[in-house]
Design a protein around this motif. Structure first.
Motif, mmCIF file in Angstrom:
data_model
loop_
_atom_site.group_PDB
_atom_site.id
_atom_site.type_symbol
_atom_site.label_atom_id
_atom_site.label_comp_id
_atom_site.label_asym_id
_atom_site.label_seq_id
_atom_site.Cartn_x
_atom_site.Cartn_y
_atom_site.Cartn_z
ATOM 1 N N CYS A 104 0.834 -1.209 0.000
ATOM 2 C CA CYS A 104 0.000 0.000 0.000
ATOM 3 C C CYS A 104 0.867 1.257 0.000
ATOM 4 O O CYS A 104 0.511 2.267 -0.634
ATOM 5 C CB CYS A 104 -0.905 0.013 1.225
ATOM 6 N N ALA A 105 2.014 1.184 0.687
ATOM 7 C CA ALA A 105 2.867 2.368 0.822
ATOM 8 C C ALA A 105 3.660 2.658 -0.444
ATOM 9 O O ALA A 105 4.006 3.821 -0.705
ATOM 10 C CB ALA A 105 3.813 2.188 2.015
ATOM 11 N N VAL A 106 3.968 1.645 -1.239
ATOM 12 C CA VAL A 106 4.804 1.870 -2.430
ATOM 13 C C VAL A 106 3.959 2.064 -3.690
ATOM 14 O O VAL A 106 4.502 2.167 -4.792
ATOM 15 C CB VAL A 106 5.798 0.701 -2.638
ATOM 16 N N GLU A 149 -5.340 -4.662 -7.614
ATOM 17 C CA GLU A 149 -4.625 -5.451 -6.610
ATOM 18 C C GLU A 149 -3.125 -5.286 -6.842
ATOM 19 O O GLU A 149 -2.645 -5.460 -7.971
ATOM 20 C CB GLU A 149 -4.994 -6.930 -6.704
ATOM 21 N N VAL A 150 -2.379 -5.003 -5.795
ATOM 22 C CA VAL A 150 -0.923 -4.856 -5.883
ATOM 23 C C VAL A 150 -0.290 -5.802 -4.867
ATOM 24 O O VAL A 150 -0.590 -5.723 -3.657
ATOM 25 C CB VAL A 150 -0.479 -3.406 -5.614
ATOM 26 N N TYR A 151 0.571 -6.674 -5.373
ATOM 27 C CA TYR A 151 1.267 -7.659 -4.531
ATOM 28 C C TYR A 151 2.757 -7.359 -4.602
ATOM 29 O O TYR A 151 3.328 -7.223 -5.700
ATOM 30 C CB TYR A 151 0.965 -9.074 -5.051
ATOM 31 N N VAL A 152 3.396 -7.253 -3.445
ATOM 32 C CA VAL A 152 4.845 -7.023 -3.391
ATOM 33 C C VAL A 152 5.425 -7.913 -2.297
ATOM 34 O O VAL A 152 4.971 -7.863 -1.147
ATOM 35 C CB VAL A 152 5.192 -5.546 -3.088
ATOM 36 N N LYS A 153 6.413 -8.730 -2.674
ATOM 37 C CA LYS A 153 7.059 -9.605 -1.681
ATOM 38 C C LYS A 153 8.565 -9.608 -1.922
ATOM 39 O O LYS A 153 9.023 -9.782 -3.051
ATOM 40 C CB LYS A 153 6.520 -11.034 -1.759
ATOM 41 N N ALA A 244 2.685 -1.202 -12.124
ATOM 42 C CA ALA A 244 3.837 -2.075 -11.884
ATOM 43 C C ALA A 244 5.148 -1.315 -12.030
ATOM 44 O O ALA A 244 6.076 -1.480 -11.227
ATOM 45 C CB ALA A 244 3.798 -3.259 -12.851
ATOM 46 N N ARG A 245 5.222 -0.468 -13.032
ATOM 47 C CA ARG A 245 6.448 0.319 -13.237
ATOM 48 C C ARG A 245 6.655 1.312 -12.081
ATOM 49 O O ARG A 245 7.787 1.481 -11.588
ATOM 50 C CB ARG A 245 6.375 1.046 -14.581
ATOM 51 N N SER A 246 5.577 1.936 -11.630
ATOM 52 C CA SER A 246 5.684 2.897 -10.531
ATOM 53 C C SER A 246 6.131 2.209 -9.240
ATOM 54 O O SER A 246 6.982 2.718 -8.495
ATOM 55 C CB SER A 246 4.331 3.579 -10.320
ATOM 56 N N VAL A 247 5.583 1.019 -8.963
ATOM 57 C CA VAL A 247 5.954 0.282 -7.762
ATOM 58 C C VAL A 247 7.411 -0.144 -7.828
ATOM 59 O O VAL A 247 8.142 -0.063 -6.821
ATOM 60 C CB VAL A 247 5.035 -0.935 -7.569
ATOM 61 N N LEU A 251 10.112 0.989 -5.186
ATOM 62 C CA LEU A 251 10.777 -0.075 -4.425
ATOM 63 C C LEU A 251 12.281 0.137 -4.399
ATOM 64 O O LEU A 251 12.953 -0.099 -3.390
ATOM 65 C CB LEU A 251 10.448 -1.451 -5.042
ATOM 66 N N GLY A 252 12.802 0.613 -5.527
ATOM 67 C CA GLY A 252 14.238 0.835 -5.603
ATOM 68 C C GLY A 252 14.718 1.957 -4.693
ATOM 69 O O GLY A 252 15.889 1.973 -4.292
#
Length: 255
Positions: A104-106, A149-153, A244-247, A251-252
């Motif tokens: 949610c934060a990214v 839906e955004v999934y990040v692991k 996806a590109r923004s996340v 993330l970086g």
């Protein structure tokens, strides 16, 4: 010559008789011997007759055995699962990320509002954040209902685990979409996209565009959905790619 010399003396008559079988020396012929000899003679006669009447052996003629060759199946296209599990090169480099990330934060809030209009956020899993358009009772028509839906692991120090998760998510998406394509332009170290439509209860979808990304040892998946039966302009795919590109970029900078 005196009287004594001229006197005749009586002589004994000798009787000559023919020798009998018992008086002859040698083998005694019995009925048993005659029977055995007759059997031998008969056996010899049958043997001679068999040899005279026997046909010469003929060379064996090989018998042709009819064989049925099973037709080889025509080559078929690989199933979606086979396409999704095609061997991929092992990831190289070093694991970049060391901390878990809140999806949610990214995720860019302005981009979320643009794609879902009136977002209603929920987070059931730590690695997944969901935004849905407010219920139809708010006055929004059905075809204006969106879901993001955004999934990040992050897999700290484990590139192989991140790659396995990345490929596993692609396989699940391909089971519905039947195919996947590389993201254009590419995102991160590897990326893919899918698009599929479910019938729905009212025959109006939804249609879902999914994007999967691996950035070093982190995995990102974005699913953007709308209640329509098609997406001819590619807006769903474009929206999912943008998120996806923004996340990936966020993330970086967050680690």
């Amino acid at each position: 010559m005196n009287d004594y010399q001229q006197q005749d003396f009586p002589t004994a008559a000798v009787r000559h008789t023919a020798p009998t079988q018992q008086s002859r020396p040698g083998l005694r012929v019995t009925p048993a011997i005659l029977s055995g000899a007759s059997a031998v003679v008969v056996l010899m006669l049958f043997t001679v007759l068999f040899l005279l009447t026997r046909q010469p052996d003929k060379p064996a003629v090989p018998v042709a055995v009819a064989t049925t060759r099973t037709a080889e199946p025509a080559p078929t296209e690989a199933s979606p699962t086979e396409q999704a599990t095609t061997s991929e090169p092992a990831p190289t480099g070093t694991a970049t990320f060391t901390k878990t990330v809140d999806p949610c934060a990214v995720t860019d809030e302005d981009l979320v509002k643009k794609l879902t209009l009136f977002p209603d956020k929920s987070q059931i899993k730590a690695e997944e954040c969901v935004w849905s358009t407010l219920a139809p009772g708010s006055g929004m028509p059905g075809n204006m209902q969106y879901r993001l839906e955004v999934y990040v692991k992050v897999f700290p120090g484990d590139l192989a685990a991140a790659q396995e998760q990345f490929l596993g998510q692609r396989q699940e998406a391909v089971l519905l979409a039947r195919t996947s394509t590389p993201a254009e332009p590419p995102i991160g170290d590897a990326s893919w996209t899918t698009l599929y439509t479910l019938p729905g209860d009212t025959g109006k979808g939804p249609t879902t565009a999914t994007v999967g990304v691996r950035v070093s040892n982190a995995v990102i998946q974005v699913a953007y959905q709308r209640h329509v039966t098609e997406d001819p302009a590619g807006r769903l795919t474009k929206g999912a790619l943008d998120v996806a590109r923004s996340v990936a970029e966020k993330l970086g900078t967050s680690n």
